[in-house]
Motif scaffolding. Structure first.
Motif, mmCIF file in Angstrom:
data_model
loop_
_atom_site.group_PDB
_atom_site.id
_atom_site.type_symbol
_atom_site.label_atom_id
_atom_site.label_comp_id
_atom_site.label_asym_id
_atom_site.label_seq_id
_atom_site.Cartn_x
_atom_site.Cartn_y
_atom_site.Cartn_z
ATOM 1 N N VAL A 193 0.865 -1.180 0.000
ATOM 2 C CA VAL A 193 0.000 0.000 0.000
ATOM 3 C C VAL A 193 0.898 1.225 0.000
ATOM 4 O O VAL A 193 1.835 1.318 0.795
ATOM 5 C CB VAL A 193 -0.927 0.010 1.241
ATOM 6 N N ARG A 194 0.601 2.146 -0.867
ATOM 7 C CA ARG A 194 1.470 3.295 -1.087
ATOM 8 C C ARG A 194 1.274 4.364 -0.004
ATOM 9 O O ARG A 194 0.882 5.492 -0.290
ATOM 10 C CB ARG A 194 1.175 3.885 -2.465
ATOM 11 N N ILE A 195 1.569 4.004 1.221
ATOM 12 C CA ILE A 195 1.382 4.951 2.334
ATOM 13 C C ILE A 195 2.359 6.118 2.198
ATOM 14 O O ILE A 195 2.094 7.223 2.659
ATOM 15 C CB ILE A 195 1.537 4.232 3.704
ATOM 16 N N THR A 196 3.479 5.878 1.521
ATOM 17 C CA THR A 196 4.471 6.953 1.372
ATOM 18 C C THR A 196 3.910 8.130 0.575
ATOM 19 O O THR A 196 4.387 9.251 0.706
ATOM 20 C CB THR A 196 5.743 6.451 0.667
ATOM 21 N N ALA A 197 2.872 7.863 -0.225
ATOM 22 C CA ALA A 197 2.267 8.963 -0.978
ATOM 23 C C ALA A 197 1.637 9.976 -0.016
ATOM 24 O O ALA A 197 1.382 11.116 -0.393
ATOM 25 C CB ALA A 197 1.208 8.428 -1.941
ATOM 26 N N TYR A 198 1.377 9.524 1.213
ATOM 27 C CA TYR A 198 0.750 10.398 2.207
ATOM 28 C C TYR A 198 1.728 10.843 3.291
ATOM 29 O O TYR A 198 1.310 11.390 4.301
ATOM 30 C CB TYR A 198 -0.446 9.680 2.847
ATOM 31 N N ALA A 199 3.003 10.572 3.079
ATOM 32 C CA ALA A 199 3.999 10.861 4.126
ATOM 33 C C ALA A 199 3.919 12.314 4.584
ATOM 34 O O ALA A 199 3.852 12.604 5.780
ATOM 35 C CB ALA A 199 5.400 10.539 3.617
#
Length: 814
Positions: A193-199
């Motif tokens: 899951v691309r949580i880094t997009a919300y870092a």
RNA sequence: GCCGGAGUGGCGAAAUUGGUAUACGCACCAGACUCAAAAUCUGGCGAGGUUCACUCCUCAUGUCGGUUCGAGUCCGACCUCCGGCACCA
């Protein structure tokens, strides 16, 4: 009301009453202001432990308080019921995970009811039931559509003997927990899951919740996200056919003239590529890379502390420093991490401790390019040439300062050089300012059975195809083989694996992995708002009424993962239009551990089976009653502190309850003839006036303490009021009308304000005091009001000191 | 190493904005009730000194210093403990 206090009898009576009347059921069709009180949902291990008791005692106290203050309180519970232990039970005992889980839930539900926690039981959810995990899968598909999930190769812990994936816990110490075989890393294709997009947003959002969350939790999340500002710089590799450039990340571009090597991580893709040409050191490098990989595989051994010794090898290649034009050697080393920054660094020994250590070991030049500002000025006067200072540096100088030995940049302050050099790199096309994060994408694939199946189908013709929404849920099969070895149990169930492609209708296979259980817990408290919705995870309007959570209570162990994931999930749900806010939890309380003396020592440790210092909540409730246990748990220490279990402490709580019960029993008849309205002030005796003062002062104190969740001092204040009542000299037999009024006021205050701690005995006493319908009945807010006039001290005394000596006391009317 | 939190009686702890430090409870001691015990109730309980006695004095909130009429609380330096992260460039 019996003459003696029998906890068991009273508790059964009121628990039945609450159950039958659905006393704590709430709906969004309500005039009162809402309050959402949430405790972290338990894993259904089979038994409640004292940590649960503490958690739910805190939540229940707050819920009761808010209800008595006239709020529409949502107080739900559910089960984090996917996860490994159910699978272990299946392997060990041959039971089906679903049966094992449901049995445990049934038992723990009984325990919670015996504790008397005021839940809205109609909203109970469990993650392992298809009506819940269907929506896990639905969210997965939504994220797939938005490009927020993707698949890539990623290492797992692997036992080569049993051919199975191990969790971190199962491979602790670097060996398989069952057979002791050294654990290897194996690359598997897994979903992320691309949580880094919300870092950036996860960081920025902290401002909004700063006031309501403990500082240490915010700090831990900040560290976890690990934002770092710096620059990328590309170093072209000299004489290389492919015109390769090595990209490095640095936070200290101002030190770039001090770079004396470029160092790659062993896993860096360029390592292989660079060696494609003719390198005399080719074999040496290859061997080194293999060795580093092998040692990283067993690095779990080193998890507890010691740093690995830095090792590296020169590749024989050279790269060009784009600032100075200088040729510097390219190395590969074990201290550079592939998954942070660019997987490569410029090695500046003079100004980085790790590079310094590395350079010393391998005799790389150490070139000073930053000078302390004050020193630099001296040197400019005496030594304007800035000679190489490497010989005199005992360790790296890592502070900011003034740039020296750096061509046209010499003389700049670090702070300015950082900005200007990054801008220069960007203009020249070999780099530029950049921000990196420590946060990694969230791997959600688990090679396990007991989880939500990942709703993806693989077709030889069409490729990776998401399961159509209308085909959800992808159900877990009833039968699977739990040998504990080999592949994921799902892979062995032919009926599950083999399916048809939703696109071409041809033969296809399902993904046989299940989702991380943190997926379930990322949004469960939204489901509580609308738990039976078959059309959507929850109705937007209904959730908008209840959420965000006003108060969340749970252990500090979830400070990072769960609480970060759920913050991410909320932002994702906002972006698909399900919610309209950014942060799911307004206020967070992290409770302390419950500890007990370890026998034969004088150490207080968290209760656990292995230490033999566990205390069974059922035993305690059986011996002292749920009310006394709850009262003790909240009185013994502030909620954030460690709670030391002491049985004499519960005995004290029982003593206190018995005393108040006795007051009510003795006064219950006399009080019924007390005047409805307060008689005029002059009719009260001195004793009654003192009692009324104590009563109203206590109301004010306890109310403030509840607002701050200082439950221990609330209880202390109620004990003081009880002591004041003990001192009240009137007796039920000789009490005047005004005495009876004061006594009733004091006792009703005690009973009402004890309700959040001891709801059963409070209901019983409230009934004995002549009230019908029960405290749980919806209706007017019953929390007592403090009369400021009665609560204030008649005189205020201010001590006056002169030069540290008490010289007098000023008395003043308040 | 970096970041965060905390140091108050024998113990858990209290003191909301600087205003009588140690509330409340546990443990302990003494007394009442009782044939006795338990339960219950009453009183005592930081340290040292002083008085026949009511009393009074000195010291004490990890250490040292500062601000203030007054500091557990504010400021500076340090010590210790707990927790998190840790080759993050």
């Amino acid at each position: 009301m019996d003459e003696k206090y029998f906890a068991e009898k009273i508790e059964e009576k009121w628990q039945r009453h609450w159950d039958e009347s659905e006393a704590f059921a709430v709906s969004e069709q309500d005039e009162r202001p809402k309050f959402y009180c949430l405790e972290m949902l338990p894993y259904p291990s089979g038994f409640l432990h004292m940590g649960h008791v503490r958690n739910y005692s805190i939540g229940d106290a707050l819920s009761w308080y808010k209800r008595l203050r006239g709020f529409n309180v949502l107080h739900p519970i559910g089960w984090d019921s996917f996860g490994q232990p159910a699978e272990q039970a299946a392997i060990k005992r041959g039971v089906r995970p679903g049966d094992w889980t449901e049995d445990n839930i049934a038992h723990m539900r009984g325990q919670l009811k015996r504790m008397g926690v005021s839940y809205d039981w109609r909203r109970e959810m469990a993650a392992h039931r298809p009506d819940y995990y269907k929506w896990d899968q639905w969210f997965f598909l939504k994220m797939y559509e938005k490009g927020l999930v993707y698949k890539r190769l990623s290492p797992v812990n692997w036992c080569p003997k049993e051919e199975t994936v191990l969790s971190n816990e199962q491979s602790s110490g670097g060996v398989c927990w069952r057979c002791g075989t050294p654990v290897e890393k194996k690359d598997l294709n897994q979903w992320f899951v691309r949580i880094t997009a919300y870092a950036e947003e996860l960081l920025a959002g902290m401002q909004e919740i700063e006031a309501g969350w403990p500082e240490r939790v915010l700090t831990m999340q900040r560290n976890w996200i690990g934002r770092s500002e710096g620059a990328f710089i590309d170093f072209p590799v000299k004489d290389h056919a492919t015109e390769a450039r090595i990209r490095v990340f640095t936070t200290r571009i101002d030190t770039i003239y001090g770079a004396t090597a470029v160092v790659l991580a062993a896993e860096h893709p360029l390592v292989g590529e660079l060696l494609a040409g003719d390198s005399p050191l080719k074999n040496e490098v290859r061997q080194f890379v293999e060795r580093v990989r092998a040692s990283r595989q067993t690095s779990a051994k080193l998890a507890a502390g010691e740093e690995e010794e830095k090792e590296g090898v020169a590749t024989g290649l050279f790269a060009t420093n784009p600032f100075s034009g200088e040729q510097i050697p390219v190395w590969v080393a074990n201290y550079v991490l592939m998954d942070y920054g660019a997987g490569a660094v410029m090695c500046v020994p003079a100004h980085d401790e790790r590079d310094f250590e590395f350079a010393q070991k391998y005799s790389l030049p150490i070139r000073r390019v930053i000078e302390r500002v004050s020193h630099a000025q001296e040197r400019i006067e005496h030594d304007p040439v800035h000679e190489d200072q490497s010989a005199v540096m005992p360790h790296a100088f890592t502070d900011y300062g003034i740039v020296v030995n750096s061509g046209e940049w010499s003389g700049r302050l670090s702070e300015d050089a950082l900005r200007e050099m990054a801008a220069h790199a960007e203009r020249e096309g070999f780099g530029g300012g950049a921000v990196t994060y420590r946060l990694r994408d969230w791997g959600v694939s688990r090679q396990r059975f007991w989880g939500a199946p990942i709703p993806i189908i693989y077709c030889d013709r069409c490729g990776t195809i998401p399961v159509p929404e209308s085909d959800l849920p992808v159900l877990l099969p009833e039968n699977a083989d739990f040998t504990g070895t080999g592949q994921s149990p799902l892979a062995g169930v032919a009926e599950f694996v083999n399916t048809t492609c939703p696109r071409c209708g041809g033969a296809a296979r399902r993904d046989t992995d299940t989702m991380d259980t943190f997926v379930d817990s990322s949004w469960y408290f939204f489901r509580y708002c609308d738990p039976h919705n078959a059309e959507a995870p929850f109705d937007r309007e209904v959730a908008a009424y209840w959420t965000p959570v006003d108060q969340y209570i749970g252990g500090i162990d979830h400070a990072v993962m769960h609480l970060l994931y759920t913050r991410f999930w909320t932002k994702m749900m906002r972006d698909i239009g399900l919610v309209t806010f950014d942060e799911p939890v307004r206020k967070l309380m992290t409770q302390g551990m419950v500890t007990n003396l370890v026998e034969g020592t004088n150490e207080w440790k968290r209760m656990s089976k292995s230490l033999g210092n566990g205390v069974d909540p059922d035993d305690m409730i059986g011996a002292y009653g749920a009310d006394a246990v709850r009262l003790f748990v909240l009185f013994a220490a502030p909620p954030e502190n460690e709670l030391r279990w002491q049985e004499t402490g519960i005995e004290g709580a029982v003593r206190f309850l018995r005393r108040i019960y006795g007051f009510v029993y003795r006064w219950r008849e006399a009080i019924k003839s007390a005047p409805a309205q307060a008689p005029p002030a002059e009719q009260f005796s001195d004793g009654a006036r003192r009692l009324r003062h104590e009563t109203h002062r206590t109301i004010a104190r306890v109310t403030e303490d509840f607002e701050r969740m200082h439950f221990n001092t609330s209880v202390a204040a109620l004990m003081e009021l009880s002591n004041a009542f003990q001192d009240f000299t009137a007796t039920p037999e000789n009490a005047s009308a005004s005495d009876r009024f004061a006594a009733r006021e004091a006792l009703e205050t005690l009973v009402l304000m004890l309700t959040p701690f001891t709801p059963h005995i409070s209901e019983e006493m409230w009934e004995a005091l002549g009230h019908e319908g029960g405290l749980s009945a919806r209706g007017e807010a019953r929390w007592p009001r403090s009369d400021a006039e009665l609560a204030r001290k008649e005189e205020l005394e201010i001590p006056v000191q002169i030069n540290g000596k008490l010289r007098g006391r000023l008395r003043a009317a308040h």
